[in-house]
Design an enzyme around this catalytic site. Structure first.
Site: not given
Length: 187
Positions: A77, A141
């Protein structure tokens, strides 16, 4: 028909302006004429991808989520960039996070995951015809990508091992789609 439930903005103020989140405090007129305040977080929207491999297995991620201090199992997502088409965002996020591209994309539904304090909505897409490639993670990330069966996903939702709302809703949609009971609604 719902006018008797609507609240009307009288005044608005930005009370927090961070690098990712903003908080707005509005004064509103209630349906009974009284005034009240509403605080909320505006959000540009996001996408959720339900990636189905050719062998029927599903791609998922494990990612640490700082606000709750634990690793979550989630579908890929990501946040929609300003002016970005949601499908373009879905394709970008699938590639960035998993390294996969897909040839078949279908819009499944839109969900609002935090209606009490945010205007965030998430567009859910099912992606098929997947081809593996190299991930392009953002600098900040860190996540693991793995695959599982639809039955494993359902059992993790049922047991409470998966509590992420977008992943739970995506698993319910996938269960219906893969059984032939529902079709993606498309756009």
């Amino acid at each position: 028909m719902d006018d008797h439930l609507k609240e009307t903005k009288i005044d608005s103020a930005l009370v927090y302006d961070g690098s990712f989140l903003k908080v707005i405090k509005d004064t509103v007129r209630l349906p009974n004429g009284n005034a009240a305040t509403r605080e909320y977080i505006p959000h540009p929207g996001a996408v959720v991808i339900l990636p189905v491999l050719d062998n029927g297995r599903l791609l998922l991620e494990r990612q640490y989520r700082y606000p709750v201090g634990q690793v979550f199992i989630e579908f890929p997502a990501g946040k929609i960039d300003p002016g970005e088409d949601p499908l373009v965002c879905a394709k970008r996020e699938l590639l960035e996070e998993t390294g996969y591209t897909a040839t078949d994309w279908k819009f499944v539904c839109k969900i609002h995951n935090a209606i009490a304090y945010s205007d965030e909505s998430l567009d859910i897409y099912i992606a098929r015809g997947l081809t593996a490639g190299e991930r392009k993670l953002d600098e900040e990330e860190f996540l693991d990508v793995f695959d599982c069966t639809p039955q494993e996903l359902t059992s993790w939702v049922r047991s409470g091992q998966i509590t992420d709302v977008k992943t739970i809703i995506g698993s319910f949609w996938l269960e219906k789609i893969l059984s032939g009971g529902w079709q993606p609604i498309g756009r």
